[in-house]
Design an enzyme around this catalytic site. Structure first.
Site, short mmCIF file in Angstrom:
data_model
loop_
_atom_site.label_atom_id
_atom_site.label_comp_id
_atom_site.label_asym_id
_atom_site.label_seq_id
_atom_site.Cartn_x
_atom_site.Cartn_y
_atom_site.Cartn_z
N THR A 108 105.30 10.74 43.15
CA THR A 108 106.74 10.75 43.44
C THR A 108 107.31 9.36 43.18
O THR A 108 106.83 8.37 43.73
CB THR A 108 107.01 11.12 44.91
N ASN A 136 109.82 6.53 43.73
CA ASN A 136 110.65 6.16 44.87
C ASN A 136 111.84 5.30 44.46
O ASN A 136 111.72 4.44 43.59
CB ASN A 136 109.82 5.39 45.90
N GLU A 144 112.24 10.65 47.16
CA GLU A 144 111.08 10.61 46.27
C GLU A 144 111.18 11.75 45.26
O GLU A 144 111.26 12.91 45.65
CB GLU A 144 109.79 10.77 47.07
P1 ADP Z 1 104.14 5.29 45.11
O1 ADP Z 1 103.63 5.36 46.52
O2 ADP Z 1 104.18 3.89 44.55
O3 ADP Z 1 105.47 6.00 44.95
P2 ADP Z 1 102.90 7.61 43.85
O4 ADP Z 1 101.45 8.00 44.02
O5 ADP Z 1 103.93 8.47 44.54
O6 ADP Z 1 103.05 6.07 44.23
O7 ADP Z 1 103.17 7.59 42.27
C1 ADP Z 1 104.48 7.34 41.82
C2 ADP Z 1 104.56 6.64 40.48
O8 ADP Z 1 103.83 7.37 39.48
C3 ADP Z 1 105.98 6.56 39.97
O9 ADP Z 1 106.65 5.40 40.46
C4 ADP Z 1 105.79 6.53 38.46
O10 ADP Z 1 105.69 5.18 37.99
C5 ADP Z 1 104.49 7.27 38.24
N1 ADP Z 1 104.61 8.66 37.73
C6 ADP Z 1 103.84 9.16 36.71
N2 ADP Z 1 104.15 10.43 36.46
C7 ADP Z 1 105.13 10.79 37.34
C8 ADP Z 1 105.87 12.01 37.56
N3 ADP Z 1 105.64 13.11 36.84
N4 ADP Z 1 106.82 11.99 38.54
C9 ADP Z 1 107.04 10.88 39.27
N5 ADP Z 1 106.39 9.71 39.11
C10 ADP Z 1 105.43 9.65 38.15
MG MG Z 2 105.86 7.97 45.67
#
Ligand code: ADP
Ligand code: MG
Length: 148
Positions: A28, A30, A80
């Site tokens: 997700t 953010n 998110e």
């Molecule tokens: P965080 O806790 O930093 O938000 P996440 O595990 O939720 O980490 O991963 C989010 C990040 O993954 C996003 O900021 C983006 O850079 C990357 N990402 C890759 N593919 C997607 C997708 N399909 N949707 C959203 N984010 C994605």
């Molecule tokens: Mg996230």
């Protein structure tokens, strides 16, 4: 809760709170707190769907969760966005645009990771189907997404 829809907004993709959404297979992206604070008051917590774009990428379907983050003592909402597309790389620091078009469900508690994942996949299926409606398809080509 849907009287403020469609709702257009954009902002930088920032680091989330490491809740392991990537491990769930459901990353997700953010938004920073300033973007969340601009949300109209009547956009309640829960899961929404709409269209999204990362800088000049194609416009993709998305599901978005709006919720309270206990990390913040002043109880700021977080937003998110899960983009329904497979990306090769992360895109932290890029500008994400979204238009929120519809509401799926309130925030829920889950007894297991499996139950959570199952519900999110149902949310995604629902978003994919709803966004095929012609009144929602038109937003995909809205000038909001073509102005860089
Ligand atoms: P965080 O806790 O930093 O938000 P996440 O595990 O939720 O980490 O991963 C989010 C990040 O993954 C996003 O900021 C983006 O850079 C990357 N990402 C890759 N593919 C997607 C997708 N399909 N949707 C959203 N984010 C994605
Ligand atoms: Mg996230």
């Amino acid at each position: 809760m849907t009287t403020s829809l469609p709702y257009f907004t954009k902002g930088e993709v920032v680091k989330g709170f490491g809740r392991g959404s990537k491990e769930l297979g459901i990353p997700t992206a953010n938004f920073p707190i300033e973007v969340v604070q601009k949300l109209p008051k009547n956009i309640d917590t829960g899961v929404y769907y709409g269209w999204t774009q990362v800088e000049d990428s194609p416009v993709y379907k998305m599901v978005m969760s709006v919720g309270w983050n206990p990390f913040y003592k002043n109880k700021e909402k977080s937003m998110e966005t899960h983009i329904i597309h497979k990306f090769e790389d992360d895109f932290y620091g890029k500008i994400l645009k979204i238009v929120i078009l519809g509401y799926i469900r309130p925030e829920m508690d889950f007894s297991s990771i499996e139950a959570l994942k199952e519900t999110i996949w149902e949310d995604i299926k629902k978003a994919e189907l709803e966004l095929e409606r012609s009144d929602f398809q038109q937003y995909k080509s809205n000038s909001f997404f073509s102005q860089q």
